[in-house]
Design an enzyme around this catalytic site. Structure first.
Site, PDB file in Angstrom:
ATOM      1  N   ASN A 130       0.840  -1.199   0.000  1.00 57.33           N
ATOM      2  CA  ASN A 130       0.000   0.000   0.000  1.00 57.33           C
ATOM      3  C   ASN A 130       0.876   1.250   0.000  1.00 57.33           C
ATOM      4  O   ASN A 130       1.584   1.524   0.972  1.00 57.33           O
ATOM      5  CB  ASN A 130      -0.902   0.026   1.234  1.00 57.33           C
ATOM      6  N   GLU A 131       0.870   1.984  -1.106  1.00 55.87           N
ATOM      7  CA  GLU A 131       1.451   3.319  -1.253  1.00 55.87           C
ATOM      8  C   GLU A 131       2.973   3.383  -1.087  1.00 55.87           C
ATOM      9  O   GLU A 131       3.527   4.463  -0.912  1.00 55.87           O
ATOM     10  CB  GLU A 131       0.770   4.332  -0.317  1.00 55.87           C
ATOM     11  N   ASP A 132       3.661   2.255  -1.196  1.00 57.00           N
ATOM     12  CA  ASP A 132       5.121   2.304  -1.092  1.00 57.00           C
ATOM     13  C   ASP A 132       5.751   2.932  -2.329  1.00 57.00           C
ATOM     14  O   ASP A 132       6.773   3.618  -2.233  1.00 57.00           O
ATOM     15  CB  ASP A 132       5.680   0.908  -0.850  1.00 57.00           C
ATOM     16  N   SER A 145      -0.449  -0.901  -4.611  1.00 59.35           N
ATOM     17  CA  SER A 145      -1.641  -0.080  -4.726  1.00 59.35           C
ATOM     18  C   SER A 145      -1.304   1.300  -4.157  1.00 59.35           C
ATOM     19  O   SER A 145      -1.038   1.412  -2.961  1.00 59.35           O
ATOM     20  CB  SER A 145      -2.816  -0.694  -3.973  1.00 59.35           C
ATOM     21  N   HIS A 188      -5.045   5.982  -6.039  1.00 63.64           N
ATOM     22  CA  HIS A 188      -5.555   6.509  -4.778  1.00 63.64           C
ATOM     23  C   HIS A 188      -5.793   7.992  -4.995  1.00 63.64           C
ATOM     24  O   HIS A 188      -4.839   8.763  -5.131  1.00 63.64           O
ATOM     25  CB  HIS A 188      -4.544   6.292  -3.654  1.00 63.64           C
TER      26      HIS A 188
END
Length: 848
Positions: A437-439, A492, A509
């Site tokens: 997530n968002e790395d 993501s 996102h």
């Protein structure tokens, strides 16, 4: 005697859940205290012993921070189990949180360092030494250990969003370091079951691989059994597949010397598992019995569904598609993101999991995304999704950070990925495994090294963004090996190495509403991409939830210190205030303020979902939208659409309406009043459409009325379209060139309705924006309670009529817009005969 011996040779599983005690581990003479039951977490154990005030109330979170910076010890005395000759004894921990040294009778038998790993220790010899035993589990502080490991690796750039960056060194729920919706409660404990197993041979793993024929007229279920064995006796695996109590196919397979048995079971004309709303959730059981010379030695089963899934990523006129296809059916994945449902994970019961996920079905949600900063969820979560027909997008547990990749943690992550993919891969609800997530967003925002064209993995590990190796090498290899039928996505958001904000590829996102540039929510849909896997708007929880954490009556106002403390989002005061001031007339009275924040959330999510679902019909321009977030882990003001106590916010109902199987949509052209200094355009266009999830053509009648906000009267003749043929699983445009004359026409609501086979199936309204410019006196609202029905009528248009969320009551709808001449009925379940009617309010109720 023979039957007794045969029974003892079967695998015995002895749960070690009762009789534990615990104490502070860094004080040698500290008091041992009882543990109600293991699994547990140290915070809850302290609360149970009245040594810690509930961290969810007031400012008690601050008083609990010491717990996460302390060592803790757990101890259990237990008798030696009965061990038949030739048997093994294993001590099995399904999960330890996190840095733990395990001792049996004073001898160290295990060092654990990964919350997400199960551990199995052979203790056969140790158990035989005496009749009684002492088991100790000593936990180090994960917070302090993370800081220590961080200091040992100065070569790495420890950076990310949320929490102390020492978390990046620890394979543990990252939200335990605090997040922008959750408290800092760094837990420790035996967080999953622990048991002793006594066996001669055991089933170590059951793998099921399902393949459907081209026409889905038959399915092969390939079953692979891995056996842990002792001795040389001949072993056979008896394998069957059944539906309910009916066995459909069965066979036997000899276990090889290396402990493997294989078989293929064929099903003709299988009943397929489908997502909710598209068919039934048919489930089959694969049963395995391991037999030897003395009969059955062990047994196990896996519940499966027959289905195939595809993540469709193909070039098209919008760029590259991103949507899910199940059994050949394209699915618009409207749904929610999921965080751990409690800061204290062992407090989430199977029943509570079920209650949370059941909320998604009446809300017409099709997908839940398990977020990468929490945990690989309990089996109960995935079981419920299987039964309810909810598709699962599963992140691996990496969240908002630049993760290190030194050798020891690489191996730990590899084992973690294998163990958890094996555990959940058989669930038909599982349709995606995503790397993080968002790395990549962290990499991009910090300018860390990343060259998508460089495919040399050695270079990745040498770069200042070594975690690329996890997402583009280690994890996809694990998925291909262990779950080849499940699509994999590197992260993501992720878009084939392009910028994560690229709307033409991958998932997005979208946080330029609320965060970022703080765009108007009225243009949410124009900001989206091919799949919008996060977006949201904050809202206060319900008044009863607030009263649960606000101890003093004098603190019950919107800007109190404790209210702000129970909102962890940076700059939440400014962001909430901005969206309120831009759109509605503010009111400082708490319950009115709650309603206004909830109305804004309601409107924002409606604009997003409504527009993105419309785009589904434009060559799958948008494949889905997952709101951030479904749930809360404690009582808090956040982006959730249902608060910690399962009280639904108004946005829950707004989502349900726009995601309905058939929904009408109407919208006037957006005009940015801020940029134009509140000047009004002379004219505005409006459009009307309908969306349908039906796979068959449907004929519908559609009506549009133009209702004065001030008088409640129609300002001009309504438009009626009869026999409109709705595009199957798509969008039908009905009116594209409607026009509003803001000079000659007074402010009015566009009110649309749609009927199918004479039944009213959907409504939609579009109001002049911003709502703050509109007066709302004397709406003439009437709510007539008739048994379990609330009949609502109005004299003038009403915006966001919200009913009280009372414990034990369930509403069919709420947060409704109502216009004169179109009464609505809301059904209530759980309201008893002599109970007071539910309270209600609406925008401008204080002007009445």
């Amino acid at each position: 005697m023979a039957s007794t011996e045969r029974r003892l040779r079967m695998l015995q599983s002895i749960e070690l859940s009762k009789g534990w005690v615990f104490r502070q581990g860094d004080i040698t003479d500290s008091e041992w205290m009882p543990v109600k039951r293991v699994p547990s977490t140290v915070h809850q154990d302290l609360i149970d012993n009245k040594k810690l005030a509930d961290p969810f109330i007031g400012f008690n979170e601050l008083k609990a921070e010491w717990v996460g910076k302390t060592a803790w010890s757990y101890k259990l005395d237990f008798p030696t189990p009965s061990v038949p000759e030739g048997s093994w004894v294993a001590l099995v921990f399904d999960g330890l949180d996190t840095f733990a040294k395990v001792k049996l009778d004073g001898l160290t038998i295990l060092h654990a360092d990964n919350m997400f790993l199960p551990y199995r220790v052979d203790v056969t010899k140790a158990i035989s030494r005496s009749e009684k035993h002492t088991l100790e589990v000593n936990f180090e502080s994960a917070f302090l250990k993370g800081a220590e490991i961080r200091a040992q690796h100065p070569e790495h750039i420890w950076a990310g969003f949320n929490g102390d960056m020492g978390r990046l060194a620890v394979r543990k729920a990252q939200c335990h370091w605090g997040w922008d919706w959750g408290p800092i409660l760094n837990c420790a404990g035996i967080w999953k079951p622990v048991r002793i197993e006594v066996y001669q041979s055991r089933i170590a793993e059951i793998r099921t691989d399902v393949s459907l024929s081209a026409g889905r007229k038959s399915a092969n279920v390939d079953v692979t059994i891995h056996v842990g064995r002792r001795g040389s006796q001949s072993l056979t695996a008896k394998i069957s597949i059944r539906r309910d109590s009916t066995v459909l196919r069965s066979t036997s397979s000899s276990v090889s010397n290396d402990g493997v048995a294989r078989a293929t079971l064929r099903l003709d004309n299988p009943d397929l598992w489908m997502p909710a709303g598209y068919g039934d959730q048919i489930l089959y059981e694969v049963d395995v019995f391991l037999t030897g010379e003395d009969g059955v030695l062990d047994s196990g089963s896996k519940r499966i569904g027959i289905r195939d899934v595809e993540l469709v990523q193909q070039p098209d006129k919008h760029g590259k598609s991103f949507f899910f296809r199940v059994n050949g059916v394209d699915i618009f994945c409207g749904g929610s993101c999921w965080i751990p449902a409690d800061s204290f994970l062992t407090n989430i019961s199977e029943q509570r999991y079920r209650a949370w996920l059941e909320l998604m079905i009446p809300a017409n949600q099709k997908m839940v995304r398990v977020w990468g900063g929490g945990i690989y969820e309990d089996d109960a979560f995935y079981n419920a999704c299987d039964e309810l027909g909810i598709l699962v997008w599963q992140d691996f547990m990496f969240g908002c950070g630049n993760y290190p990749a030194y050798p020891s943690i690489l191996e730990s992550v590899r084992q973690e990925a294998i163990a958890n993919v094996k555990r959940i891969r058989h669930h038909p609800s599982l349709v995606l495994l995503a790397g993080n997530n968002e790395d990549y967003q962290v990499q991009e925002s910090l300018g860390l090294e990343y060259n998508y064209e460089d495919k040399n993995e050695v270079n990745w590990l040498k770069s200042d963004f070594p975690a690329r190796y996890y997402y583009e090498s280690l994890l996809p290899k694990v998925v291909v090996e262990e779950a080849p039928s499940i699509p994999y996505h590197p992260g993501s958001p992720w878009g084939d190495g392009k910028r994560i904000s690229d709307p033409t590829v991958g998932d997005m996102h979208q946080w330029n509403v609320w965060h970022g540039t703080q765009e108007k929510y009225q243009i949410f849909d124009s900001l989206g991409g091919r799949f919008n896997s996060e977006f949201g708007m904050e809202a206060f929880p319900h008044i009863d939830t607030i009263r649960a954490f606000v101890e003093k009556e004098e603190d019950l106002f919107p800007q109190s210190h404790v209210m702000d403390f129970h909102n962890k989002a940076d700059g939440h005061e400014r962001r909430i205030a901005t969206y309120l001031v831009e759109n509605v007339r503010t009111n400082p009275e708490l319950e009115a303020y709650i309603h206004l924040t909830q109305l804004i959330q309601c409107e924002a999510l409606m604009y997003g979902y409504r527009g993105w679902r419309k785009q589904w019909g434009d060559d799958r321009r948008c494949g889905g939208a997952l709101v951030w977030q479904l749930n809360d882990c404690w009582p808090v003001t956040s982006w959730s659409i249902v608060d910690y106590y399962l009280r639904r916010k108004p946005s829950y109902y707004a989502m349900a309406r726009v995601l309905a199987p058939m929904a009408v949509g109407i919208r006037r052209q957006h005009f940015d009043w801020s940029v134009t200094h509140a000047r009004e355009p002379q004219t505005q266009t409006w459009e009307l459409w309908a969306v349908s999830s039906s796979l068959d053509p449907v004929a519908a009648d559609i009506e549009v009325r133009f209702v004065s906000v001030k008088s409640g009267k129609d300002i001009k003749q309504k438009i009626v379209k009869k026999g409109i043929h709705l595009v199957p699983n798509g969008t039908t445009s009905v009116v594209t060139d409607g026009e509003i004359d803001n000079i000659r026409e007074e402010p009015h609501v566009l009110a649309a309705r749609i009927w199918v086979d004479g039944n009213l199936v959907s409504r939609d309204t579009d109001w002049p924006q911003p709502l703050k410019y509109l007066p709302f006196p004397n709406r003439g609202v009437k709510v007539d309670v008739r048994g379990n029905e609330m009949h609502v009528s109005v004299e003038r248009p009403v915006k966001c009529l919200v009913f009280e969320e009372r414990e034990g009551c369930h509403l069919s709808d709420s947060a409704i817009d109502v216009v004169p001449g179109d009464p609505q009925v809301v059904f209530v379940r759980g309201l008893k005969q002599h109970d007071k009617p539910l309270k209600w309010t609406f925008l401008g109720a204080s002007e009445q």
